[in-house]
Design a protein around this motif. Structure first.
Motif, PDB file in Angstrom:
ATOM      1  N   ALA A  82     -31.896   7.592   5.185  1.00 14.67           N
ATOM      2  CA  ALA A  82     -31.161   8.186   4.060  1.00 14.67           C
ATOM      3  C   ALA A  82     -29.687   8.257   4.428  1.00 14.67           C
ATOM      4  O   ALA A  82     -29.333   8.488   5.586  1.00 14.67           O
ATOM      5  N   ARG A  83     -28.840   8.068   3.431  1.00 14.30           N
ATOM      6  CA  ARG A  83     -27.403   8.082   3.658  1.00 14.30           C
ATOM      7  C   ARG A  83     -26.936   9.481   4.038  1.00 14.30           C
ATOM      8  O   ARG A  83     -27.348  10.479   3.433  1.00 14.30           O
ATOM      9  N   VAL A  84     -26.056   9.556   5.044  1.00 12.37           N
ATOM     10  CA  VAL A  84     -25.473  10.837   5.447  1.00 12.37           C
ATOM     11  C   VAL A  84     -24.494  11.279   4.355  1.00 12.37           C
ATOM     12  O   VAL A  84     -23.638  10.495   3.922  1.00 12.37           O
ATOM     13  N   PRO A  85     -24.581  12.521   3.873  1.00  9.11           N
ATOM     14  CA  PRO A  85     -23.643  12.994   2.827  1.00  9.11           C
ATOM     15  C   PRO A  85     -22.197  12.909   3.307  1.00  9.11           C
ATOM     16  O   PRO A  85     -21.906  12.967   4.501  1.00  9.11           O
ATOM     17  N   ASP A  86     -21.263  12.800   2.341  1.00 12.43           N
ATOM     18  CA  ASP A  86     -19.842  12.658   2.673  1.00 12.43           C
ATOM     19  C   ASP A  86     -19.340  13.798   3.553  1.00 12.43           C
ATOM     20  O   ASP A  86     -18.570  13.577   4.490  1.00 12.43           O
ATOM     21  N   GLU A  87     -19.792  15.024   3.259  1.00 11.60           N
ATOM     22  CA  GLU A  87     -19.284  16.162   4.020  1.00 11.60           C
ATOM     23  C   GLU A  87     -19.783  16.170   5.469  1.00 11.60           C
ATOM     24  O   GLU A  87     -19.249  16.887   6.314  1.00 11.60           O
ATOM     25  N   GLY A  88     -20.802  15.370   5.757  1.00  9.63           N
ATOM     26  CA  GLY A  88     -21.320  15.330   7.123  1.00  9.63           C
ATOM     27  C   GLY A  88     -20.967  14.057   7.876  1.00  9.63           C
ATOM     28  O   GLY A  88     -21.387  13.879   9.029  1.00  9.63           O
ATOM     29  N   LEU A  89     -20.171  13.164   7.243  1.00  5.55           N
ATOM     30  CA  LEU A  89     -19.874  11.869   7.861  1.00  5.55           C
ATOM     31  C   LEU A  89     -19.082  12.008   9.155  1.00  5.55           C
ATOM     32  O   LEU A  89     -19.377  11.343  10.151  1.00  5.55           O
ATOM     33  N   CYS A  90     -18.069  12.858   9.148  1.00  2.10           N
ATOM     34  CA  CYS A  90     -17.229  12.981  10.351  1.00  2.10           C
ATOM     35  C   CYS A  90     -18.040  13.463  11.543  1.00  2.10           C
ATOM     36  O   CYS A  90     -17.947  12.907  12.647  1.00  2.10           O
ATOM     37  N   GLU A  91     -18.855  14.480  11.333  1.00  2.00           N
ATOM     38  CA  GLU A  91     -19.673  14.995  12.433  1.00  2.00           C
ATOM     39  C   GLU A  91     -20.671  13.946  12.910  1.00  2.00           C
ATOM     40  O   GLU A  91     -20.922  13.815  14.108  1.00  2.00           O
ATOM     41  N   ALA A  92     -21.231  13.193  11.958  1.00  3.46           N
ATOM     42  CA  ALA A  92     -22.197  12.163  12.341  1.00  3.46           C
ATOM     43  C   ALA A  92     -21.530  11.062  13.164  1.00  3.46           C
ATOM     44  O   ALA A  92     -22.085  10.585  14.166  1.00  3.46           O
ATOM     45  N   TRP A  93     -20.313  10.654  12.775  1.00  2.00           N
ATOM     46  CA  TRP A  93     -19.612   9.617  13.533  1.00  2.00           C
ATOM     47  C   TRP A  93     -19.205  10.125  14.913  1.00  2.00           C
ATOM     48  O   TRP A  93     -19.257   9.389  15.904  1.00  2.00           O
ATOM     49  N   LYS A  94     -18.798  11.385  15.021  1.00  8.36           N
ATOM     50  CA  LYS A  94     -18.450  11.933  16.328  1.00  8.36           C
ATOM     51  C   LYS A  94     -19.664  11.983  17.253  1.00  8.36           C
ATOM     52  O   LYS A  94     -19.562  11.689  18.457  1.00  8.36           O
ATOM     53  N   LYS A  95     -20.809  12.341  16.681  1.00  9.58           N
ATOM     54  CA  LYS A  95     -22.027  12.360  17.480  1.00  9.58           C
ATOM     55  C   LYS A  95     -22.376  10.957  17.957  1.00  9.58           C
ATOM     56  O   LYS A  95     -22.734  10.752  19.128  1.00  9.58           O
ATOM     57  N   ARG A  96     -22.229   9.995  17.066  1.00  8.20           N
ATOM     58  CA  ARG A  96     -22.554   8.617  17.441  1.00  8.20           C
ATOM     59  C   ARG A  96     -21.584   8.095  18.506  1.00  8.20           C
ATOM     60  O   ARG A  96     -21.968   7.377  19.423  1.00  8.20           O
ATOM     61  N   ARG A  97     -20.285   8.470  18.367  1.00  3.40           N
ATOM     62  CA  ARG A  97     -19.312   8.075  19.385  1.00  3.40           C
ATOM     63  C   ARG A  97     -19.654   8.683  20.737  1.00  3.40           C
ATOM     64  O   ARG A  97     -19.573   8.022  21.779  1.00  3.40           O
ATOM     65  N   ASP A  98     -20.043   9.966  20.747  1.00  5.40           N
ATOM     66  CA  ASP A  98     -20.390  10.633  22.003  1.00  5.40           C
ATOM     67  C   ASP A  98     -21.596   9.970  22.661  1.00  5.40           C
ATOM     68  O   ASP A  98     -21.650   9.817  23.891  1.00  5.40           O
ATOM     69  N   GLU A  99     -22.570   9.589  21.841  1.00  5.13           N
ATOM     70  CA  GLU A  99     -23.748   8.905  22.395  1.00  5.13           C
ATOM     71  C   GLU A  99     -23.355   7.556  22.984  1.00  5.13           C
ATOM     72  O   GLU A  99     -23.877   7.142  24.031  1.00  5.13           O
ATOM     73  N   ALA A 100     -22.411   6.865  22.316  1.00  2.55           N
ATOM     74  CA  ALA A 100     -21.955   5.570  22.835  1.00  2.55           C
ATOM     75  C   ALA A 100     -21.207   5.742  24.154  1.00  2.55           C
ATOM     76  O   ALA A 100     -21.297   4.899  25.051  1.00  2.55           O
ATOM     77  N   GLU A 101     -20.450   6.856  24.291  1.00  2.00           N
ATOM     78  CA  GLU A 101     -19.740   7.091  25.548  1.00  2.00           C
ATOM     79  C   GLU A 101     -20.718   7.352  26.690  1.00  2.00           C
ATOM     80  O   GLU A 101     -20.530   6.870  27.812  1.00  2.00           O
ATOM     81  N   VAL A 102     -21.775   8.111  26.412  1.00  2.00           N
ATOM     82  CA  VAL A 102     -22.789   8.362  27.440  1.00  2.00           C
ATOM     83  C   VAL A 102     -23.450   7.049  27.849  1.00  2.00           C
ATOM     84  O   VAL A 102     -23.665   6.786  29.041  1.00  2.00           O
ATOM     85  N   ALA A 103     -23.763   6.209  26.848  1.00  2.00           N
ATOM     86  CA  ALA A 103     -24.389   4.923  27.147  1.00  2.00           C
ATOM     87  C   ALA A 103     -23.471   4.037  27.988  1.00  2.00           C
ATOM     88  O   ALA A 103     -23.937   3.279  28.847  1.00  2.00           O
ATOM     89  N   TRP A 104     -22.157   4.154  27.764  1.00  2.00           N
ATOM     90  CA  TRP A 104     -21.210   3.340  28.555  1.00  2.00           C
ATOM     91  C   TRP A 104     -21.093   3.852  29.988  1.00  2.00           C
ATOM     92  O   TRP A 104     -21.130   3.079  30.947  1.00  2.00           O
ATOM     93  N   ARG A 105     -20.965   5.155  30.155  1.00  2.00           N
ATOM     94  CA  ARG A 105     -20.669   5.712  31.478  1.00  2.00           C
ATOM     95  C   ARG A 105     -21.896   5.857  32.382  1.00  2.00           C
ATOM     96  O   ARG A 105     -21.760   5.907  33.607  1.00  2.00           O
ATOM     97  N   PHE A 106     -23.075   5.917  31.797  1.00  2.00           N
ATOM     98  CA  PHE A 106     -24.246   6.235  32.620  1.00  2.00           C
ATOM     99  C   PHE A 106     -25.364   5.206  32.486  1.00  2.00           C
ATOM    100  O   PHE A 106     -26.531   5.535  32.673  1.00  2.00           O
ATOM    101  N   THR A 107     -25.025   3.968  32.152  1.00  2.00           N
ATOM    102  CA  THR A 107     -26.042   2.920  32.091  1.00  2.00           C
ATOM    103  C   THR A 107     -25.759   1.868  33.151  1.00  2.00           C
ATOM    104  O   THR A 107     -24.804   1.957  33.917  1.00  2.00           O
TER     105      THR A 107
END
Length: 204
Positions: A153-178
Motif C-alpha cells: 500500500a502507498r505510504v500517505p503523503d504525511e508519512g513520506l519523509c519519515e519513511a524515506w529517512k527510515k529507508r536511508r538509515d537501513e541503507a546506511e546500516v547495510a553499507w557499513r556493516f555488510t
C-alpha cells in the motif's frame, strides 16, 4: 572709423540676446549601457531628459575692413550626474521543493514488512517443506516452493519523509556493516537516498 562704428552698433543691440534651451538625453538600452546625447534616444531605450538654459550670447556685427572675432565659446554646464540604473535585485525566492517520490509499505505472509519504491514488487517463491511417503519430514525428497506476492500500500503523503529517512538509515546500516564485496553497491544506494531527501521537501 570702422572699429568705433562696430562698437556703437554692439551697444545698440538689445541686451536680451537669443537664449536657446539645452536639452540632454540620457539613454539606457536593454543591456543597461548608458549613453548621453543631444537627440532623442533610439526606440526601445529608457530615456531621461535634462533641460538647461544655454548661456546667452550677443552676435558681433561684421565690419567692412575686418571681420569681428567670434565670442569665445563658453562650455555648457555638465548635466547633473545621476546614478546609473541598476538592475532589479534578483528574487531570493526559490522554487518550492517537491515531496520525495512515492514509497510503498509491503506486508509479507508471515507478518513482516518492508518499504519499497515498486508499487508491485516481483513475486517470489517461498520454500515448502517436503515429507517422505511415510510422513517423515526428514525423508522428503527434492525441493518445492510456492509463488507468493506481498501485499503493498502507498505510504500517505504525511508519512513520506519519515519513511524515506527510515529507508536511508537501513541503507546506511547495510553499507557499513555488510560484506566488503557489496560495500560499494550499498554505499551508492545510501548516497542516492541521501540526495533524494536533501533535494525534497523533507530537507535532508
Amino acid at each position: 572709423m570702422p572699429y568705433r562704428l562696430a562698437w556703437l552698433i554692439l551697444l545698440a543691440a538689445p541686451a536680451a540676446a537669443h537664449a536657446d534651451e539645452l536639452v540632454i538625453y540620457r539613454c539606457t538600452d536593454a543591456a543597461g549601457a548608458l549613453t548621453v546625447q543631444n537627440m532623442p534616444c533610439p526606440k526601445g531605450s529608457r530615456q531621461q531628459v535634462k533641460r538647461m538654459p544655454a548661456l546667452a550670447t550677443v552676435p558681433m556685427a561684421p565690419t567692412a575692413s575686418k571681420p569681428s572675432a567670434a565670442p569665445a565659446a563658453t562650455p555648457a554646464a555638465a548635466p547633473e550626474e545621476t546614478p546609473a540604473p541598476t538592475s532589479a535585485p534578483a528574487s531570493t525566492a526559490t522554487a518550492e521543493r517537491l515531496p520525495p517520490p512515492n514509497l510503498f509499505r509491503c506486508t509479507t505472509r508471515d507478518g513482516g514488512g518492508y518499504l519499497t519504491e515498486d508499487s508491485e514488487p516481483a513475486s517470489r517463491c517461498e520454500p515448502l517443506q517436503t515429507t517422505g511417503l511415510d510422513g517423515n519430514p526428514q525423508g522428503g525428497a527434492g525441493q518445492a516452493c510456492e509463488m507468493v506476492r506481498d501485499t503493498c500500500a502507498r505510504v500517505p503523503d504525511e508519512g513520506l519523509c519519515e519513511a524515506w529517512k527510515k529507508r536511508r538509515d537501513e541503507a546506511e546500516v547495510a553499507w557499513r556493516f555488510t560484506r566488503a564485496d557489496t560495500s560499494e553497491k550499498n554505499k551508492a544506494e545510501f548516497e542516492r537516498m541521501q540526495r533524494i531527501l536533501a533535494e525534497s521537501a523533507c530537507g535532508g
